[in-house]
Design an enzyme around this catalytic site. Structure first.
Site, PDB file in Angstrom:
ATOM      1  N   LYS A 177       0.986  -1.206  -0.016  1.00  0.00           N
ATOM      2  CA  LYS A 177      -0.025  -0.114   0.062  1.00  0.00           C
ATOM      3  C   LYS A 177       0.924   1.271  -0.007  1.00  0.00           C
ATOM      4  CE  LYS A 177      -3.431  -2.585   0.272  1.00  0.00           C
ATOM      5  NZ  LYS A 177      -4.245  -2.795  -0.979  1.00  0.00           N
ATOM      6  N   CYS A 178       0.281   2.520  -0.122  1.00  0.00           N
ATOM      7  CA  CYS A 178       0.914   3.489  -0.345  1.00  0.00           C
ATOM      8  C   CYS A 178       2.144   3.776   0.690  1.00  0.00           C
ATOM      9  CB  CYS A 178      -0.203   4.775  -0.223  1.00  0.00           C
ATOM     10  SG  CYS A 178      -1.197   4.808  -1.315  1.00  0.00           S
ATOM     11  N   PHE A 179       2.101   3.943   1.836  1.00  0.00           N
ATOM     12  CA  PHE A 179       3.174   4.322   2.732  1.00  0.00           C
ATOM     13  C   PHE A 179       4.296   3.185   2.401  1.00  0.00           C
ATOM     14  CE2 PHE A 179       5.568   3.690   6.795  1.00  0.00           C
ATOM     15  CZ  PHE A 179       6.189   4.864   6.692  1.00  0.00           C
TER      16      PHE A 179
END
Length: 75
Positions: free
Chosen positions: A13-15
């Site tokens: 995911k993003c982070f």
């Protein structure tokens, strides 16, 4: 396109995508290219912003099916 290292970030995911990319690039020499495969819907915006913030070059970005492939040259 030629690349020196590869990161399979399809499940990240993003982070974690940004963190994993940063770690991979940190282990590389300047001028080397990292190929990143990602599936997140925000990946394009994420890598565009990442390149602007770090000074690394987003050399190319392609999309096929639900996958995005990015080539990033370390500054």
């Amino acid at each position: 396109m030629h690349f020196d290292h590869e990161l399979d970030a399809r499940k990240l995911k993003c982070f974690m995508l940004t963190l994993s990319t940063k770690k991979s690039l940190a282990a590389m020499d300047s001028g080397k290219v990292l190929k990143v495969t990602a599936t997140g819907p925000g990946a394009v915006a994420e890598f565009t912003a990442y390149a602007k913030l770090t000074g690394d070059e987003l050399v190319a970005a392609t999309a096929a099916n639900s996958e995005h492939i990015f080539y990033i040259r370390k500054k």
